[in-house]
Scaffold this motif. Structure first.
Motif, PDB file in Angstrom:
ATOM      1  N   PRO A  70      50.087  49.652  26.722  1.00 41.26           N
ATOM      2  CA  PRO A  70      49.946  48.252  27.102  1.00 41.26           C
ATOM      3  C   PRO A  70      48.679  47.667  26.484  1.00 41.26           C
ATOM      4  CG  PRO A  70      49.106  49.617  28.853  1.00 41.26           C
ATOM      5  CD  PRO A  70      49.577  50.551  27.760  1.00 41.26           C
ATOM      6  N   VAL A  71      48.757  46.448  25.998  1.00 40.54           N
ATOM      7  CA  VAL A  71      47.558  45.763  25.506  1.00 40.54           C
ATOM      8  C   VAL A  71      47.461  44.394  26.175  1.00 40.54           C
ATOM      9  CG1 VAL A  71      47.463  46.955  23.293  1.00 40.54           C
ATOM     10  CG2 VAL A  71      48.737  44.850  23.477  1.00 40.54           C
ATOM     11  N   VAL A  72      46.248  43.966  26.382  1.00 37.70           N
ATOM     12  CA  VAL A  72      46.010  42.653  26.979  1.00 37.70           C
ATOM     13  C   VAL A  72      46.058  41.618  25.863  1.00 37.70           C
ATOM     14  CG1 VAL A  72      44.347  41.220  28.216  1.00 37.70           C
ATOM     15  CG2 VAL A  72      44.614  43.632  28.827  1.00 37.70           C
ATOM     16  N   ALA A  73      46.961  40.654  25.989  1.00 34.76           N
ATOM     17  CA  ALA A  73      47.084  39.596  24.983  1.00 34.76           C
ATOM     18  C   ALA A  73      46.215  38.399  25.329  1.00 34.76           C
ATOM     19  CB  ALA A  73      48.542  39.166  24.845  1.00 34.76           C
ATOM     20  N   ASP A  74      46.079  38.111  26.615  1.00 31.32           N
ATOM     21  CA  ASP A  74      45.167  37.064  27.063  1.00 31.32           C
ATOM     22  C   ASP A  74      44.811  37.318  28.517  1.00 31.32           C
ATOM     23  OD1 ASP A  74      47.285  36.134  28.612  1.00 31.32           O
ATOM     24  OD2 ASP A  74      47.378  34.173  27.706  1.00 31.32           O
ATOM     25  N   LEU A  75      43.709  36.721  28.948  1.00 36.98           N
ATOM     26  CA  LEU A  75      43.221  36.935  30.303  1.00 36.98           C
ATOM     27  C   LEU A  75      42.337  35.757  30.688  1.00 36.98           C
ATOM     28  CD1 LEU A  75      43.299  39.097  32.552  1.00 36.98           C
ATOM     29  CD2 LEU A  75      41.309  40.149  31.496  1.00 36.98           C
ATOM     30  N   GLN A  76      42.551  35.251  31.891  1.00 39.21           N
ATOM     31  CA  GLN A  76      41.702  34.152  32.353  1.00 39.21           C
ATOM     32  C   GLN A  76      41.338  34.349  33.810  1.00 39.21           C
ATOM     33  OE1 GLN A  76      44.831  30.988  31.899  1.00 39.21           O
ATOM     34  NE2 GLN A  76      43.843  30.133  33.709  1.00 39.21           N
ATOM     35  N   CYS A  77      40.237  33.732  34.195  1.00 30.30           N
ATOM     36  CA  CYS A  77      39.753  33.806  35.565  1.00 30.30           C
ATOM     37  C   CYS A  77      39.319  32.413  36.007  1.00 30.30           C
ATOM     38  CB  CYS A  77      38.572  34.770  35.654  1.00 30.30           C
ATOM     39  SG  CYS A  77      37.933  34.989  37.328  1.00 30.30           S
ATOM     40  N   ASP A  78      39.691  32.070  37.228  1.00 24.29           N
ATOM     41  CA  ASP A  78      39.267  30.807  37.827  1.00 24.29           C
ATOM     42  C   ASP A  78      38.428  31.137  39.057  1.00 24.29           C
ATOM     43  OD1 ASP A  78      40.779  28.591  36.312  1.00 24.29           O
ATOM     44  OD2 ASP A  78      42.306  30.111  36.673  1.00 24.29           O
ATOM     45  N   TYR A  79      37.190  30.664  39.050  1.00 17.77           N
ATOM     46  CA  TYR A  79      36.226  30.991  40.095  1.00 17.77           C
ATOM     47  C   TYR A  79      36.294  29.938  41.200  1.00 17.77           C
ATOM     48  CZ  TYR A  79      34.673  33.792  36.204  1.00 17.77           C
ATOM     49  OH  TYR A  79      34.638  34.663  35.144  1.00 17.77           O
ATOM     50  N   LEU A  80      36.429  30.402  42.443  1.00 17.80           N
ATOM     51  CA  LEU A  80      36.577  29.490  43.577  1.00 17.80           C
ATOM     52  C   LEU A  80      35.338  29.457  44.466  1.00 17.80           C
ATOM     53  CD1 LEU A  80      40.182  30.603  44.569  1.00 17.80           C
ATOM     54  CD2 LEU A  80      39.522  28.697  43.084  1.00 17.80           C
ATOM     55  N   GLN A  81      34.706  30.620  44.661  1.00 19.63           N
ATOM     56  CA  GLN A  81      33.513  30.725  45.505  1.00 19.63           C
ATOM     57  C   GLN A  81      32.556  31.728  44.874  1.00 19.63           C
ATOM     58  OE1 GLN A  81      33.930  31.674  49.653  1.00 19.63           O
ATOM     59  NE2 GLN A  81      35.899  30.644  49.828  1.00 19.63           N
ATOM     60  N   GLN A  82      31.299  31.601  45.209  1.00  9.89           N
ATOM     61  CA  GLN A  82      30.336  32.592  44.749  1.00  9.89           C
ATOM     62  C   GLN A  82      30.583  33.906  45.492  1.00  9.89           C
ATOM     63  OE1 GLN A  82      26.181  31.382  43.885  1.00  9.89           O
ATOM     64  NE2 GLN A  82      26.760  29.539  45.039  1.00  9.89           N
ATOM     65  N   VAL A  83      30.313  34.989  44.800  1.00 16.80           N
ATOM     66  CA  VAL A  83      30.434  36.331  45.371  1.00 16.80           C
ATOM     67  C   VAL A  83      29.081  36.997  45.178  1.00 16.80           C
ATOM     68  CG1 VAL A  83      31.605  38.559  45.158  1.00 16.80           C
ATOM     69  CG2 VAL A  83      32.889  36.434  44.815  1.00 16.80           C
ATOM     70  N   PHE A  84      28.628  37.729  46.202  1.00 18.50           N
ATOM     71  CA  PHE A  84      27.282  38.285  46.176  1.00 18.50           C
ATOM     72  C   PHE A  84      27.275  39.809  46.265  1.00 18.50           C
ATOM     73  CE2 PHE A  84      26.887  33.949  47.609  1.00 18.50           C
ATOM     74  CZ  PHE A  84      25.813  33.490  46.875  1.00 18.50           C
ATOM     75  N   PHE A  85      26.127  40.372  45.912  1.00 17.00           N
ATOM     76  CA  PHE A  85      25.899  41.816  45.996  1.00 17.00           C
ATOM     77  C   PHE A  85      26.334  42.351  47.359  1.00 17.00           C
ATOM     78  CE2 PHE A  85      22.790  44.990  47.615  1.00 17.00           C
ATOM     79  CZ  PHE A  85      23.288  46.084  46.936  1.00 17.00           C
ATOM     80  N   ASP A  86      26.992  43.500  47.329  1.00 19.36           N
ATOM     81  CA  ASP A  86      27.407  44.271  48.498  1.00 19.36           C
ATOM     82  C   ASP A  86      28.613  43.688  49.243  1.00 19.36           C
ATOM     83  OD1 ASP A  86      26.759  46.800  49.406  1.00 19.36           O
ATOM     84  OD2 ASP A  86      25.668  46.040  51.151  1.00 19.36           O
ATOM     85  N   GLU A  87      29.189  42.605  48.733  1.00 13.74           N
ATOM     86  CA  GLU A  87      30.404  42.082  49.368  1.00 13.74           C
ATOM     87  C   GLU A  87      31.561  43.018  49.071  1.00 13.74           C
ATOM     88  OE1 GLU A  87      31.741  37.960  49.570  1.00 13.74           O
ATOM     89  OE2 GLU A  87      29.879  37.413  48.532  1.00 13.74           O
ATOM     90  N   GLU A  88      32.466  43.100  50.030  1.00 15.47           N
ATOM     91  CA  GLU A  88      33.676  43.890  49.839  1.00 15.47           C
ATOM     92  C   GLU A  88      34.819  42.928  49.538  1.00 15.47           C
ATOM     93  OE1 GLU A  88      34.277  46.693  52.992  1.00 15.47           O
ATOM     94  OE2 GLU A  88      32.221  47.430  52.813  1.00 15.47           O
ATOM     95  N   LEU A  89      35.545  43.230  48.463  1.00 20.20           N
ATOM     96  CA  LEU A  89      36.641  42.375  48.017  1.00 20.20           C
ATOM     97  C   LEU A  89      37.932  43.175  47.960  1.00 20.20           C
ATOM     98  CD1 LEU A  89      34.923  40.679  44.936  1.00 20.20           C
ATOM     99  CD2 LEU A  89      35.056  39.788  47.275  1.00 20.20           C
ATOM    100  N   GLN A  90      39.038  42.477  48.133  1.00 24.68           N
ATOM    101  CA  GLN A  90      40.353  43.044  47.857  1.00 24.68           C
ATOM    102  C   GLN A  90      40.885  42.306  46.647  1.00 24.68           C
ATOM    103  OE1 GLN A  90      42.451  42.875  51.812  1.00 24.68           O
ATOM    104  NE2 GLN A  90      43.179  44.850  51.048  1.00 24.68           N
ATOM    105  N   ILE A  91      41.270  43.068  45.627  1.00 25.47           N
ATOM    106  CA  ILE A  91      41.819  42.498  44.405  1.00 25.47           C
ATOM    107  C   ILE A  91      43.321  42.733  44.432  1.00 25.47           C
ATOM    108  CG2 ILE A  91      41.666  42.381  41.886  1.00 25.47           C
ATOM    109  CD1 ILE A  91      38.953  41.929  43.340  1.00 25.47           C
ATOM    110  N   TYR A  92      44.083  41.663  44.487  1.00 21.21           N
ATOM    111  CA  TYR A  92      45.538  41.730  44.545  1.00 21.21           C
ATOM    112  C   TYR A  92      46.122  41.507  43.155  1.00 21.21           C
ATOM    113  CZ  TYR A  92      45.218  41.327  49.620  1.00 21.21           C
ATOM    114  OH  TYR A  92      44.947  41.545  50.943  1.00 21.21           O
ATOM    115  N   VAL A  93      47.238  42.192  42.877  1.00 18.65           N
ATOM    116  CA  VAL A  93      47.916  42.101  41.578  1.00 18.65           C
ATOM    117  C   VAL A  93      49.408  41.960  41.824  1.00 18.65           C
ATOM    118  CG1 VAL A  93      48.313  43.236  39.360  1.00 18.65           C
ATOM    119  CG2 VAL A  93      46.268  43.764  40.653  1.00 18.65           C
ATOM    120  N   LYS A  94      50.056  41.147  40.992  1.00 22.51           N
ATOM    121  CA  LYS A  94      51.521  41.071  41.025  1.00 22.51           C
ATOM    122  C   LYS A  94      52.030  40.701  39.639  1.00 22.51           C
ATOM    123  CE  LYS A  94      51.888  36.205  42.395  1.00 22.51           C
ATOM    124  NZ  LYS A  94      52.451  35.270  43.352  1.00 22.51           N
ATOM    125  N   THR A  95      53.279  41.067  39.392  1.00 25.16           N
ATOM    126  CA  THR A  95      53.952  40.639  38.174  1.00 25.16           C
ATOM    127  C   THR A  95      54.572  39.282  38.460  1.00 25.16           C
ATOM    128  OG1 THR A  95      54.461  42.927  37.604  1.00 25.16           O
ATOM    129  CG2 THR A  95      55.719  41.217  36.467  1.00 25.16           C
TER     130      THR A  95
END
Length: 148
Positions: A70-95
């Motif tokens: 698999p190769v990445v052809a393009d990738l983008q990110c849209d930032y909604l809120q600031q995220v800080f050191f030591d925060e715990e995040l859940q990263i969700y993925v779907k096709t």
């Protein structure tokens, strides 16, 4: 949200079933203590690989004897809120969409309050190691990617 790939935010978020947990490391922050704007892309990569593993797709791709990668052809990110050191995040993925040899993958990162902090999307193309040309998904792979 302002991302053009999201039509109905609530429905879009509800469609995610797979996620991984990450904790923001000090080395991933800037001098103000918030997440560097390049780091979500590494989180996307981590989540995407774990997602592919869960579908059983990584074994051939990771094998030196495998025909396709698999190769990445393009990738983008849209930032909604600031995220800080030591925060715990859940990263969700779907096709989001399955093409002939490509897929459109969507991402959403949520903080510990369940609020989206950034979203993303990208196109992944399955290519032949030898030729570098796109390799069509098998019917079985399409079913896996569509969650059926």
């Amino acid at each position: 949200m302002r991302a053009t790939y999201i039509e109905d935010v609530q429905q879009w978020v509800e469609e995610f079933q797979f996620s991984v947990d990450v904790k923001v490391r000090f080395s991933e922050t800037d001098m103000y203590g918030h997440l560097n704007n390049t780091v979500p892309f590494t989180y996307f990569e981590f989540a995407r690989i774990e997602y592919f593993k869960s579908l059983g797709l990584m074994s051939e791709w990771a094998s030196t004897n495998g025909d396709n990668i698999p190769v990445v052809a393009d990738l983008q990110c849209d930032y909604l809120q600031q995220v800080f050191f030591d925060e715990e995040l859940q990263i969700y993925v779907k096709t989001a969409k399955v093409g002939t040899s490509s897929i459109d993958i969507h991402y959403v990162a949520k903080n510990d309050k369940g609020h989206p902090v950034f979203t993303g999307r990208g196109t992944i193309v399955q290519i032949c190691r030898q030729t570098g040309k796109g390799t069509p998904w098998t019917e079985q792979e399409k079913q896996l990617l569509r969650g059926k």
